[in-house]
Structures are given as C-alpha cells and as structure tokens.
Scaffold this motif. Structure first.
Motif, mmCIF file in Angstrom:
data_model
loop_
_atom_site.group_PDB
_atom_site.id
_atom_site.type_symbol
_atom_site.label_atom_id
_atom_site.label_comp_id
_atom_site.label_asym_id
_atom_site.label_seq_id
_atom_site.Cartn_x
_atom_site.Cartn_y
_atom_site.Cartn_z
ATOM 1 N N UNK A 157 0.812 -1.222 0.000
ATOM 2 C CA UNK A 157 0.000 0.000 0.000
ATOM 3 C C UNK A 157 0.841 1.266 0.000
ATOM 4 N N UNK A 158 2.103 1.147 -0.463
ATOM 5 C CA UNK A 158 2.994 2.309 -0.555
ATOM 6 C C UNK A 158 2.899 2.930 -1.941
ATOM 7 N N UNK A 159 3.055 4.250 -1.979
ATOM 8 C CA UNK A 159 3.116 4.956 -3.252
ATOM 9 C C UNK A 159 4.417 4.573 -3.941
ATOM 10 N N UNK A 160 4.323 4.011 -5.132
ATOM 11 C CA UNK A 160 5.518 3.493 -5.812
ATOM 12 C C UNK A 160 6.576 4.582 -6.009
ATOM 13 N N UNK A 161 6.134 5.791 -6.312
ATOM 14 C CA UNK A 161 7.081 6.877 -6.578
ATOM 15 C C UNK A 161 7.627 7.503 -5.295
ATOM 16 N N UNK A 162 6.977 7.217 -4.181
ATOM 17 C CA UNK A 162 7.422 7.775 -2.905
ATOM 18 C C UNK A 162 7.066 6.774 -1.811
ATOM 19 N N UNK A 163 7.866 5.710 -1.649
ATOM 20 C CA UNK A 163 7.496 4.594 -0.779
ATOM 21 C C UNK A 163 7.455 4.900 0.712
ATOM 22 N N UNK A 164 7.834 6.099 1.120
ATOM 23 C CA UNK A 164 7.663 6.452 2.534
ATOM 24 C C UNK A 164 6.218 6.826 2.852
ATOM 25 N N UNK A 165 5.372 6.884 1.799
ATOM 26 C CA UNK A 165 3.968 7.275 1.971
ATOM 27 C C UNK A 165 3.054 6.107 1.599
ATOM 28 N N UNK A 166 2.195 5.741 2.527
ATOM 29 C CA UNK A 166 1.149 4.763 2.258
ATOM 30 C C UNK A 166 -0.188 5.486 2.128
ATOM 31 N N UNK A 167 -1.133 4.817 1.461
ATOM 32 C CA UNK A 167 -2.494 5.331 1.379
ATOM 33 C C UNK A 167 -3.444 4.316 1.998
ATOM 34 N N UNK A 168 -4.513 4.814 2.593
ATOM 35 C CA UNK A 168 -5.499 3.931 3.215
ATOM 36 C C UNK A 168 -6.869 4.581 3.162
ATOM 37 N N UNK A 169 -7.909 3.759 3.185
ATOM 38 C CA UNK A 169 -9.266 4.272 3.237
ATOM 39 C C UNK A 169 -9.856 4.551 1.876
ATOM 40 N N UNK A 170 -10.890 5.389 1.834
ATOM 41 C CA UNK A 170 -11.640 5.603 0.609
ATOM 42 C C UNK A 170 -10.811 6.219 -0.510
ATOM 43 N N UNK A 171 -9.767 6.930 -0.173
ATOM 44 C CA UNK A 171 -8.946 7.536 -1.217
ATOM 45 C C UNK A 171 -8.233 6.476 -2.055
ATOM 46 N N UNK A 172 -8.166 5.223 -1.556
ATOM 47 C CA UNK A 172 -7.540 4.140 -2.319
ATOM 48 C C UNK A 172 -8.507 3.497 -3.301
ATOM 49 N N UNK A 173 -9.796 3.825 -3.197
ATOM 50 C CA UNK A 173 -10.768 3.222 -4.100
ATOM 51 C C UNK A 173 -11.560 2.098 -3.491
ATOM 52 N N UNK A 174 -11.564 1.997 -2.145
ATOM 53 C CA UNK A 174 -12.539 1.122 -1.494
ATOM 54 C C UNK A 174 -13.705 2.007 -1.103
ATOM 55 N N UNK A 175 -14.883 1.424 -1.014
ATOM 56 C CA UNK A 175 -16.075 2.215 -0.728
ATOM 57 C C UNK A 175 -16.741 1.693 0.530
ATOM 58 N N UNK A 176 -17.072 2.603 1.439
ATOM 59 C CA UNK A 176 -17.789 2.220 2.652
ATOM 60 C C UNK A 176 -16.947 2.409 3.902
ATOM 61 N N UNK A 177 -17.637 2.670 5.002
ATOM 62 C CA UNK A 177 -16.951 2.857 6.282
ATOM 63 C C UNK A 177 -16.124 1.637 6.681
ATOM 64 N N UNK A 178 -16.714 0.458 6.554
ATOM 65 C CA UNK A 178 -16.037 -0.752 7.005
ATOM 66 C C UNK A 178 -14.798 -1.029 6.157
ATOM 67 N N UNK A 179 -14.967 -0.934 4.839
ATOM 68 C CA UNK A 179 -13.834 -1.174 3.948
ATOM 69 C C UNK A 179 -12.711 -0.166 4.203
ATOM 70 N N UNK A 180 -13.076 1.082 4.464
ATOM 71 C CA UNK A 180 -12.072 2.112 4.741
ATOM 72 C C UNK A 180 -11.300 1.780 6.005
ATOM 73 N N UNK A 181 -12.031 1.435 7.069
ATOM 74 C CA UNK A 181 -11.377 1.080 8.322
ATOM 75 C C UNK A 181 -10.493 -0.150 8.157
ATOM 76 N N UNK A 182 -10.943 -1.113 7.345
ATOM 77 C CA UNK A 182 -10.158 -2.332 7.131
ATOM 78 C C UNK A 182 -8.824 -2.019 6.460
ATOM 79 N N UNK A 183 -8.846 -1.131 5.470
ATOM 80 C CA UNK A 183 -7.590 -0.763 4.822
ATOM 81 C C UNK A 183 -6.704 0.061 5.752
#
Length: 449
Positions: free
Chosen positions: A333-359
C-alpha cells in the motif's frame, strides 16, 4: 530514538491505522484538519465521524462479505468494530450505531493512548521524508489533492457521493407509519421493530416519481462530470433509470405487513432507521439526494407519514476523489514513486466505512512492521481483508478502476461442500475458508512478534 508514524486524516481509516500501529508499539501522530478546517458534511472535530449513514451494513458473518469483514476486524482487535459494538443500535440484521457516541468513544480512546498524539492541523502536501499514511478520505483538502495529483502525474479520478436526510422521530405520523424490520429480522423485539415504514399505494408512488424527476437539483461546477458510485446513487438518478427502479431498491415493499391495514399490500415502502441512541433521529434509508433543500422538503413531504416531518439534516452531494491505486500502490500500500507514503481508506478506491477502516487496519500494521525492520506477511486473498487489498493494489483493471465495496466476486472461487451449487452454500464456503485463513494469518503474526 523510536521513529514516529504520521497519519493524515482522522476518519475511519486513519483512526484504525493509528490504533493498530500504537498496539504494535509505534508512536503515532494523527494530523486532522478538523475542526480548524471544516467540511460541508462534518459537524464536529471528532475522529471517525460518520456523515453519510450511521450503518456499517450487514453483520452476518456467515453468508455476507461485509459481515465477514466485520468478523475479521474483530479478530484483529479493531478499534472501529469494538466501538461500533459498544454503541450499537437496533437495526435488524445490520450494524447501525449511535454516530455521536461512536465517534466520541473512538476519539477518547485514541487521545488517551500514551503512544498517540492528535494534532489539529491541515497537511497541505505529500511529505518528503518519514513514515506517513494518507487517509484523508473522500473530502481530501484541495491543496493536498493537488500535491497528490502533481506527484502521480495523473488527473485525480472522481465520482459524486450523496448523503441522506435525517428527520426528528417525533415528527413522523405513526398513525400512518409503523415499526417493523423487513421479514421481522432480529433476535429481540427492539431489533424486529428497528425500522419505521411509510407505505405508498401506486398512485402516491407514481406522483412521487414524477416529483423526483422534475425537482430542482444541485448543479456541478464547470468541468465536473457526475460519475456516481452505484452503492450510493441519489434517488433522483435511480428514478431516471426507470420508474420501477426505486420499488426494487430502497423502496421495495417485500417482507413488511402494515398493522394499520394488514390485508392491503403496499406498492412501495419508505424505510427510516434510528440514527442515535435516544431514538430521536431517523435516517431515511437509501434516500441520498442531490435535490436542492427547498425541493427536498416539498418532495419528501409527499411520503405518507412524513407530511409534517421536521428535518434535522437535509441531504447533500459532494465530490469524492480517489487515486488509481492499481497503478500507483505496491502490495504494501505504498506509493511506488514515494514509498515512505502509504495510502489507506476511501482515497484508495474502497467504498464504505467498514472497507475504509479495514484498509486502515492493514496500513497501520504494515507501517509498524516496516518501521520495526520487518514486513507484514501477504494477507491471504481468500479473506475479506486480503480480497480488498489485492483488488486495489493490482487485482483491478486500472483503465476502468472505480470504488468498490467488499463482495464475494473479489474472492478466489470456491466450491461449496458436497458440490452443492446454491448461492447461500457458496457464500458459506467463502466465509468458512476465509475465517480459517484469517485466523492462521493472525496466529502467524502473533508467533512472529
């Protein structure tokens, strides 16, 4: 000196990521722009504030993918699920919560943790160094969104998300409406009467559809186009797809009997669900809308039982941005161009409260493991958690990537026991396999620790 994990955003994903990393011994700073910088949808500066709905959807962990995700998060010591269970409201087979009590409890628990610091500030650009998780959700600040777009070299993908109105319960005419969960689902009387139902005959339904179609709608800014997520379509958009669409969606009349007139079957039914612990507020289920406020009051007053409804909040629509995760994120879940940064939640393209919390749960654990000099073992794709993370980090088709709820279509195929072919049997086979694999994965992590 122990390195600190920085998390941008204190929503479902950010809160869960912070909790998981802190439990693994990592100091965490949550950077949350609210209440200093507000949004149109949020009312408080609390962490994990719920704005679209107060429901975490089905809690059936045997034949439902989101219910299975609930189970996996509980097994992993998830904060979001713990607080949801503590603040649960009757909702038939769904897991609905008192949204204020829930977010206050999440905030209190995190602020009280000795390894967690919450800073009220806006992060305006992707950081150059350090360990970071970006979990800013659907309402990412414009400056940070611009920074992300500049880093990825791609236009941000977007769709439009809508929220449903909330009414005061004492303003509903209960001589017309009645309390009943669909098919009387629930173990207690309170659960079996968790929904308020407003019936419509065919004439009222047709008039309601006519009003929806001509009602004044919110307009988009120049250059914006509306690509809606199918799981959260405005009711007007559903009505435009066909006059019967709502009757087979949020207004389906099945599984309900009107005690005021038991022999007469409703043509359509509008359901309302408790929105707070006191039961003083009701959410109109599935009635996300982009109608302007005046139009909402006029159209919704056509619903039997809601003629004199008093609204605590009207519906609305907002722009929801997300990144093209399959091309931008690696398996951790790291940004390939900047691996010190991970993304999580709805901004990654999962939808819903539960899915966001899971990521958020996975991102927090992944970051903590990396900071300790190791790496989180790959999550089995046969689990709900693994199916989601595999989908967003390479399993999805990048050219057509759109936000996705967890569903069994993301799982590797499985045969039901004894070769049985029914859908329920297959779903049970999915959940049994997932539970075994998730339990083994968690046990492996505990042994490694």
């Amino acid at each position: 000196m122990t390195e600190t994990l920085h998390i941008v955003g204190g929503g479902m994903a950010g809160a869960e990521a912070a909790w998981q990393a802190a439990r693994m011994g990592r100091p965490v700073v949550i950077h949350e722009m609210r209440p200093r910088v507000g949004t149109f949808a949020h009312r408080t500066g609390n962490l994990a504030e719920m704005v679209c709905s107060n429901s975490l959807r089905s809690d059936d962990d045997e034949r439902n993918a989101v219910g299975l995700l609930h189970w996996e998060m509980r097994q992993a010591g998830g904060l979001i699920m713990e607080m949801a269970d503590r603040h649960k409201l009757p909702a038939g087979g769904a897991l609905a919560v008192d949204r204020d009590g829930f977010s206050e409890a999440v905030t209190e628990r995190l602020r009280a943790h000795p390894l967690v610091e919450v800073v009220d500030e806006e992060v305006a650009a992707l950081p150059e160094a350090g360990h970071w998780i970006v979990a800013t959700g659907p309402l990412t600040g414009s400056r940070l969104a611009e920074s992300i777009a500049a880093e990825t070299g791609r236009d941000s993908l977007a769709f439009f998300d809508a929220i449903a109105p909330i009414v005061h319960a004492d303003s509903v005419d209960m001589s017309v409406a009645w309390r009943q969960s669909r098919y009387d689902k629930g173990e207690t009387e309170e659960e079996r009467t968790a929904y308020v139902n407003c019936p419509m005959d065919r004439e009222r339904y047709e008039a309601f559809i006519d009003a929806l179609l001509v009602a004044e709608k919110a307009e988009f800014h120049e250059g914006e186009t509306a690509g809606y997520f199918d799981g959260c379509l405005p009711i007007e958009v559903m009505a435009e797809r066909g006059r019967e669409t709502l009757r087979f969606g949020p207004m389906k009349p099945v599984g309900l009997t009107n005690p005021h007139d038991p022999q007469r079957k409703a043509y359509a039914v509008v359901q309302l669900r408790r929105d707070n612990a006191l039961g003083t507020l009701l959410n109109i289920v599935g009635f996300q809308t982009k109608m302007k406020y005046g139009a909402q009051k006029a159209v919704f007053s056509m619903i039997p039982g809601l003629e004199n409804a008093v609204f605590a909040r009207l519906g609305g629509i907002h722009r929801n941005t997300f990144i093209n995760s399959p091309t931008l994120l690696d398996a951790q879940m790291r940004l390939r161009s900047r691996p010190n940064v991970r993304f999580a939640g709805q901004i990654t393209g999962v939808e819903g409260y539960v899915e966001s919390a899971a990521m958020g749960l996975l991102a927090g654990r992944m970051a903590a493991a990396e900071m300790a000099g190791g790496a989180l073992p790959p999550v089995p794709a046969t689990t709900a958690m693994g199916a989601l993370v595999h989908h967003i980090t390479g399993g999805a088709e990048a050219k057509t990537f759109q936000p996705m709820n967890v569903n069994f279509g993301l799982f590797p195929p499985v045969e039901a026991k004894g070769g049985r072919r029914g859908r329920k049997d297959r779903y049970l086979a999915y959940t049994e396999r997932a539970k075994a694999d998730w339990s083994a994965w968690l046990e492996g992590m505990r042994a490694a620790a």
